[in-house]
Design an enzyme around this catalytic site. Sequence first.
Site, PDB file in Angstrom:
ATOM      1  N   LYS A 160      48.925  29.202  39.523  1.00  0.00           N
ATOM      2  CA  LYS A 160      49.870  30.305  39.720  1.00  0.00           C
ATOM      3  C   LYS A 160      51.272  29.702  39.766  1.00  0.00           C
ATOM      4  O   LYS A 160      51.793  29.332  40.810  1.00  0.00           O
ATOM      5  CB  LYS A 160      49.537  31.072  41.011  1.00  0.00           C
ATOM      6  CG  LYS A 160      50.074  32.484  40.991  1.00  0.00           C
ATOM      7  CD  LYS A 160      49.400  33.349  42.029  1.00  0.00           C
ATOM      8  CE  LYS A 160      50.135  34.654  42.241  1.00  0.00           C
ATOM      9  NZ  LYS A 160      50.294  35.484  41.044  1.00  0.00           N
TER      10      LYS A 160
HETATM   11  N1  PMP Z   1      45.937  37.664  37.305  1.00  0.00           N
HETATM   12  C1  PMP Z   1      47.241  37.374  37.385  1.00  0.00           C
HETATM   13  C2  PMP Z   1      47.920  36.823  36.190  1.00  0.00           C
HETATM   14  C3  PMP Z   1      47.955  37.625  38.574  1.00  0.00           C
HETATM   15  O1  PMP Z   1      49.255  37.350  38.657  1.00  0.00           O
HETATM   16  C4  PMP Z   1      47.275  38.187  39.676  1.00  0.00           C
HETATM   17  C5  PMP Z   1      48.030  38.487  40.938  1.00  0.00           C
HETATM   18  N2  PMP Z   1      48.078  37.395  41.812  1.00  0.00           N
HETATM   19  C6  PMP Z   1      45.909  38.452  39.557  1.00  0.00           C
HETATM   20  C7  PMP Z   1      45.267  38.183  38.362  1.00  0.00           C
HETATM   21  C8  PMP Z   1      45.128  38.974  40.713  1.00  0.00           C
HETATM   22  O2  PMP Z   1      44.994  37.974  41.689  1.00  0.00           O
HETATM   23  P1  PMP Z   1      44.858  38.345  43.217  1.00  0.00           P
HETATM   24  O3  PMP Z   1      43.739  39.326  43.300  1.00  0.00           O
HETATM   25  O4  PMP Z   1      44.523  37.071  43.886  1.00  0.00           O
HETATM   26  O5  PMP Z   1      46.145  38.928  43.646  1.00  0.00           O
END
Ligand code: PMP
Length: 314
Positions: A160
């Site tokens: 991320k």
């Molecule tokens: N994919 C991407 C590209 C994201 O930015 C997010 C948001 N964090 C998610 C999926 C979903 O992840 P999460 O459920 O951990 O927020």
Amino acid sequence: MDELLRVKYLWQGGNLVELENAKVHILTPTFFWGTNVFEGIRGYWNKEKGELYLFRIDDHFQRLTESAKMMRIDLPYPPEQFFQYARDLITRNGFREDIHMVQVVYLDGIGHPRWFATSPTNMFLAAFPRGRTFDVENGVKATISSWKRTADNVVPPRIKCGSNYQNCRLAGLQAMLDGYDAVIMLNELGKVSEGTGYCIFMVRKNKLVTPPCTADLLESITSDTVIRICRDLLDLEVEQRDVDRTELYVAEEVFLCGSLAEITPVVSMDKIPIGMGYPGELTKKIQNAYFRITRGMDKRYASWTTPVYGNTER
Ligand code: PMP
């Protein structure tokens, strides 16, 4: 923008600083190349209990730690302290409503910018009042992007990192200009990957299916929550397997999930109605359980909801 006006303090580099006094060195490689790692975490206000709950915060801290490791960036502060920083930030701003908190680790070096720099690093946390991202009751109209999700051996979505989101930005802006609310990208193999800030599930032939974590996507904490809700509360195993684009067209139900997207029904894909073109029954059940859990209303999941204002031993 109104929300921004209500943010008085940030946590940055060990201190609570007024928003206008927060500084970053302009020559940081983060500014040039987007070298950072970050998390986005929701906090849910429970009016009856007078408490704000941060959702699965330890899992977010763990993912941030893993992102930093993959990026070869040192964390400037110990993860065991992160919750205390978050609590200081939120209590100082006095938020008593739903919030979104971002936590960003970035290079803050003085001197000429080098793209391969790994230090010195710094960190900030910022929290904002935040309502729903999507119309979770009526659902959204989604499309499949002509932009592909970057592959794990190109720019890994598992990390991320800010710069990874340029791929999402291209897809997201195109979809918005084309009149859609949400967008799904395929990976290099042409299989369904994920959206710009959310993952995807579909109900197909009565089975709940989602792409595997090897489909070039971020390992979503909300996806894991959905899988756990289905297993624990609905006696339903989620199938994790490759998904074709056309399967989405003929699915009985489709929904998006993510910290910001929460559980959002998709009512059409590329203008083809999903099911009857309304949010599906299973989607609504999962959504209902998710909203109860995140707001600290289901004791069975208390370990996922960390109270900010109460006394919690950490
Ligand atoms: N994919 C991407 C590209 C994201 O930015 C997010 C948001 N964090 C998610 C999926 C979903 O992840 P999460 O459920 O951990 O927020």
